[in-house]
Structures are given as structure tokens and as C-alpha cells.
Enzyme design. Structure first.
Site, PDB file in Angstrom:
ATOM      1  N   LEU A 242       3.038 -13.881 -13.474  1.00 18.16           N
ATOM      2  CA  LEU A 242       2.323 -14.366 -14.654  1.00 18.16           C
ATOM      3  C   LEU A 242       1.002 -13.620 -14.811  1.00 18.16           C
ATOM      4  O   LEU A 242       0.574 -13.322 -15.927  1.00 18.16           O
ATOM      5  CB  LEU A 242       2.070 -15.869 -14.540  1.00 18.16           C
ATOM      6  CG  LEU A 242       1.304 -16.492 -15.715  1.00 18.16           C
ATOM      7  CD1 LEU A 242       2.069 -16.321 -17.023  1.00 18.16           C
ATOM      8  CD2 LEU A 242       1.015 -17.966 -15.455  1.00 18.16           C
ATOM      9  N   TYR A 243       0.346 -13.328 -13.689  1.00 21.33           N
ATOM     10  CA  TYR A 243      -0.895 -12.548 -13.741  1.00 21.33           C
ATOM     11  C   TYR A 243      -0.655 -11.230 -14.467  1.00 21.33           C
ATOM     12  O   TYR A 243      -1.405 -10.845 -15.371  1.00 21.33           O
ATOM     13  CB  TYR A 243      -1.415 -12.287 -12.331  1.00 21.33           C
ATOM     14  CG  TYR A 243      -2.541 -11.282 -12.272  1.00 21.33           C
ATOM     15  CD1 TYR A 243      -3.798 -11.577 -12.796  1.00 21.33           C
ATOM     16  CD2 TYR A 243      -2.342 -10.023 -11.702  1.00 21.33           C
ATOM     17  CE1 TYR A 243      -4.834 -10.650 -12.756  1.00 21.33           C
ATOM     18  CE2 TYR A 243      -3.373  -9.093 -11.646  1.00 21.33           C
ATOM     19  CZ  TYR A 243      -4.607  -9.406 -12.180  1.00 21.33           C
ATOM     20  OH  TYR A 243      -5.626  -8.489 -12.146  1.00 21.33           O
ATOM     21  N   ALA A 244       0.405 -10.527 -14.074  1.00 19.53           N
ATOM     22  CA  ALA A 244       0.737  -9.246 -14.709  1.00 19.53           C
ATOM     23  C   ALA A 244       1.026  -9.444 -16.193  1.00 19.53           C
ATOM     24  O   ALA A 244       0.614  -8.628 -17.035  1.00 19.53           O
ATOM     25  CB  ALA A 244       1.935  -8.614 -14.018  1.00 19.53           C
ATOM     26  N   THR A 246      -0.191 -11.723 -18.187  1.00 18.40           N
ATOM     27  CA  THR A 246      -1.421 -11.970 -18.960  1.00 18.40           C
ATOM     28  C   THR A 246      -2.205 -10.676 -19.164  1.00 18.40           C
ATOM     29  O   THR A 246      -2.843 -10.491 -20.198  1.00 18.40           O
ATOM     30  CB  THR A 246      -2.327 -13.009 -18.270  1.00 18.40           C
ATOM     31  OG1 THR A 246      -2.712 -12.547 -16.963  1.00 18.40           O
ATOM     32  CG2 THR A 246      -1.622 -14.350 -18.150  1.00 18.40           C
ATOM     33  N   LYS A 247      -2.159  -9.784 -18.175  1.00 15.99           N
ATOM     34  CA  LYS A 247      -2.841  -8.502 -18.327  1.00 15.99           C
ATOM     35  C   LYS A 247      -2.119  -7.606 -19.340  1.00 15.99           C
ATOM     36  O   LYS A 247      -2.758  -6.887 -20.118  1.00 15.99           O
ATOM     37  CB  LYS A 247      -2.954  -7.797 -16.971  1.00 15.99           C
ATOM     38  CG  LYS A 247      -3.984  -8.425 -16.044  1.00 15.99           C
ATOM     39  CD  LYS A 247      -5.384  -8.372 -16.664  1.00 15.99           C
ATOM     40  CE  LYS A 247      -6.457  -8.855 -15.735  1.00 15.99           C
ATOM     41  NZ  LYS A 247      -7.816  -8.767 -16.332  1.00 15.99           N
TER      42      LYS A 247
END
Length: 432
Positions: A242-244, A246-247
Site C-alpha cells: 500500500l505504501y508503494a 500511495t507513492k
């Protein structure tokens, strides 16, 4: 025979009259009731008074906490203006978000050192120990860098900052970091990395003048890409976390604001940044802590027992890339929220180009710490991590003059020296 006490109840109070027993008892009942009612009212009053005091004390406590972190006022504005003052010819006034963070603090210091005006913004969240962020803040304060305590989602605060200072540049480094934590608290990533980014871009598009923006994307956007080394032109539509995601969403959002509003935007894909004052959630940092405490460390392996590898990039090299991005950023072309011409839009990899396996990194730590690690090797879980990262930096080298000079051996030696000093490590004493 009735007792004397009983007889007295029937003795006349006046000659020729008898004392009425029921009437006397009725008066006594009224006295008792009146006394009890009075006591009850007093008790109610005391309870109300106590409750009011406790409520007031609670208000004072919460109010003092609120006002201590509140922004605004003449003194506050003077601090912002003073911090934003430029002390070199053709210098910049830069708003650095995430200024109390790892990369943000180092970039802020580098800009201030060369004479640029710097104003920091940070919400000091507790994703990791806030005391480290406070220590970075003290370091920045010692160099006359003022950090505003606030959230990048606070549109009123951002509007006020742009009203006070005509920032030439924004270095947007505030974000919810970490790949694995996204499985525990996914909403924090949307709040910081997407909503926060949009709030900042909205403030920038209406600012006069519009600032040029440099912001932190991530090498995580390459996700499941197996082509190495990773190049900016490679596909990034298969995020592994999810971090990736959002980026990656941030890259699409910034492109939209560049296209519609004429904002000059440069995105930087960082590759595993490490060094002094780093993030405690990063492997090299937590490994150092556990090795010194005699605790086991967990080392993950990929499929077929392949060692994981990372393109570890030392903080000083990352800072050079960030500053070069600011120096080469062209002006935004919008005004009053309206685009007046095409604006610059760039994305660069900032890495070291020399991936090192995690076991090799542990070996380097053991060497500098002079302590053997207790290793626990496991298969990599499906938590969003990828097996390797490797940056192609030809574009950054060509356009930014970016050239990393610190290898992992040298960088970890500097980190260990800082760690032992910062945490006051001595043999026989515990380490945080």
C-alpha cells in the site's frame, strides 16, 4: 407503670393542657427532614463544585497542550520570517515538510548552511520514537531553523505560511513511511501520502508566486518489476505494498497538478536511505540495536533461498541529489491557480547503483560493532517487501550532476559511530 420518659410526653406544657404526642413527632419529623434536605443540597453543591473543578482542570490541561502546539500570533510570524531569510545571492526560501524527519532534517541543514532560508513543518507523529525527532529539531533550532509543529493536511496553516513567506521552493518530504506498517494502519498512508499531498499542492497552486516543488517518491513504486537496474521509464503499475501504491498515486497526482496548474514538479525515487539520525524502523538501525543488546535479528530470504538485496544509499548522497533538484528546478508557470504555459515535470532515481545483500550488510555491522549477531533466518513473508532494488541513476547523473560517493562499508561505519555516541553505549550498559 409508664417510665418517666414516657410520662413526660403526656405532661402539659401549659396548665390545663396536655402535650399532643403526634403533633410533637410531626415537628421533629419536619426538623429532621429540613436538616436532611439541607445536607443533601450541600452534598449536591459540593459534588457540582468538584465536577466543575475537574472539568476546568481537564480544560486547562488540554488547553495548554493545544496552545503549546498552536500556530499564529506576532511572535510566531516573526520566527517564520526570520527562519525564511535568505543569506546568499540568488538564494532560495524553502518550505521543508517533514523537517524533523530523517531526510528532511539533513536537507534543511544543508540548505541553511549554504545561506538559503528554511522553514520546517512537521507533525511529530509517533510512528517511531518522537524523541529522535525532537533531537533533530534541537539540532535544527541550533542552526536557527524554525520548525512549525503542524500537519500538512492543515490547509489554513499552509495558507498562512504562504501568506507570510513568498517561498520560492517546497521540499516535500513529509510522508507516512514503512512498507510493513501499512498492513496495520492503512488509513495513515492515505491521510499523509495522498490527502496531505493534495492539500499541499492546493496551497502551492494558489500561492503567489507559485513555488517549484521537489518531493519524495520512492523506489517502492517499481513493485514487482523484475527488470534491473530500475529505470524511470520502467513500468510502475504493479505495486507490492500500500505504501508503494500511495507513492505511485502521488506521481500521478503531481503530474495532474503540473499539467493543469503549471506547477514545476520534480519527484525523487529514494533507494533505501541510511545514515546518522536515521529511522529506527529500518533494518540496519534495528539490527544495530538488537546486536548490541544481545537479541536475535531476523533475516529474510526470497524464493529458492535467495538473499534479499538493497541499493543502500547514504544520506549525504541523497541530500546532494535533493539540493541539486532544487537548483535545477525551473519556475512554475501558473499564477492565481491558472496555468500560463507548460511547466517542468521530472522524476529521478536517487540510489547508489551497488546493491548489497542483507547478510553482507549484517556482516559489516558486526565488524564495526565488534559483536556477533544472533541470526534467525526466515522465508520472506507476503508483507509488501520486494526481493531486491537496484537503481539506474544515469538520468540523475546527466541532469543533476548526481554522483554517489559513499559505499556501504564507509556509510555504516559513520552510522555506528553516531549510534554509539547518541545512545551513550558502553560495554555492560543497556542500549536503547
Amino acid at each position: 407503670m409508664p417510665s418517666m420518659a414516657e410520662q413526660e410526653l403526656f405532661l402539659p406544657s401549659t396548665p390545663g393542657k396536655f402535650k399532643d404526642k403526634s403533633h410533637s413527632m410531626h415537628r421533629q419529623f419536619h426538623r429532621c427532614f429540613a436538616s436532611t434536605s439541607t445536607m443533601f443540597l450541600w452534598a449536591l453543591f459540593l459534588v457540582a463544585l468538584t465536577a466543575a473543578y475537574l472539568s476546568f482542570q481537564s480544560f486547562v490541561d488540554s488547553g495548554s497542550k493545544y496552545f503549546s502546539s498552536a500556530w499564529g500570533g506576532i511572535h510566531w510570524e516573526r520566527q517564520v520570517r526570520s527562519s525564511a531569510q535568505i543569506h546568499r545571492q540568488n538564494g532560495f526560501s524553502v518550505l521543508v515538510t517533514g523537517a524533523a524527519g530523517f531526510v528532511g532534517s539533513h536537507v534543511s541543514l544543508a540548505l541553511k548552511k549554504r545561506g538559503d532560508g528554511v522553514v520546517g513543518l512537521d507533525n511529530f507523529n509517533d510512528y517511531y520514537d518522537p524523541s529522535l525527532k525532537k533531537a533533530r529539531k534541537s539540532l535544527l533550532n541550533s542552526q536557527n531553523i524554525f520548525i512549525v509543529e503542524g500537519d500538512v493536511n492543515d490547509a489554513r496553516l499552509l495558507a498562512k505560511l504562504f501568506e507570510i513567506v513568498p517561498f520560492t521552493h517546497v521540499m516535500h518530504l513529509a510522508a507516512q513511511a514503512g512498507v510493513r506498517y501499512a498492513m496495520e494502519n492503512p488509513h495513515s498512508y492515505v491521510h499523509s501520502n495522498i490527502a496531505g499531498l493534495v492539500t499541499l499542492l492546493e496551497a502551492c497552486k494558489t500561492a503567489d508566486p507559485q513555488p517549484a516543488i521537489v518531493w519524495a517518491s520512492s523506489s517502492s513504486v517499481y513493485g514487482l518489476n523484475e527488470k534491473v537496474p530500475f529505470s524511470e521509464s520502467d513500468r510502475t503499475d504493479q505495486p507490492a505494498s500500500l505504501y508503494a501504491a500511495t507513492k505511485k498515486a502521488g506521481e500521478e497526482i503531481t503530474h495532474t497538478y503540473n499539467h493543469i496548474y503549471g506547477l514545476s514538479i520534480t519527484g525523487l525515487r529514494f533507494f533505501t536511505v541510511y545514515g546518522p539520525y536515521g529511522r529506527p524502523d529500518m533494518a540496519y538501525f534495528s539490527f544495530t540495536r538488537n546486536i548490541l543488546q544481545g537479541k536475535p535479528i531476523t533475516i529474510y530470504r526470497g524464493k529458492n533461498r535467495v538473499d534479499l538485496a538493497r541499493d543502500f544509499t547514504y544520506i549525504d548522497d541523497i541530500v546532494k541529489g535533493c539540493v541539486a533538484s532544487l537548483d535545477t528546478a525551473k519556475k512554475s508557470t501558473g499564477s492565481g491557480g491558472k496555468k500560463r504555459g507548460p511547466a517542468q515535470y521530472r522524476i529521478f532515481n536517487l540510489g547508489n547503483t551497488s546493491p548489497v545483500t542483507v547478510p553482507m550488510m549484517v556482516g559489516i555491522l558486526e565488524k564495526h560493532l565488534k559483536v556477533k549477531a544472533k541470526k534467525h533466518v526466515l522465508e520472506m513473508p507476503g508483507n509488501g517487501d520486494v526481493p531486491f532494488t537496484h537503481a539506474n541513476i544515469s538520468s540523475a547523473r546527466r541532469e543533476l550532476g548526481y554522483k554517489p560517493t559513499t559505499d556501504l562499508q564507509t556509510g555504516l561505519k559513520k552510522f555506528v559511530k553516531w549510534y554509539l555516541s547518541y545512545y551513550g553505549y558502553n560495554h555492560g550498559k543497556s542500549v536503547k
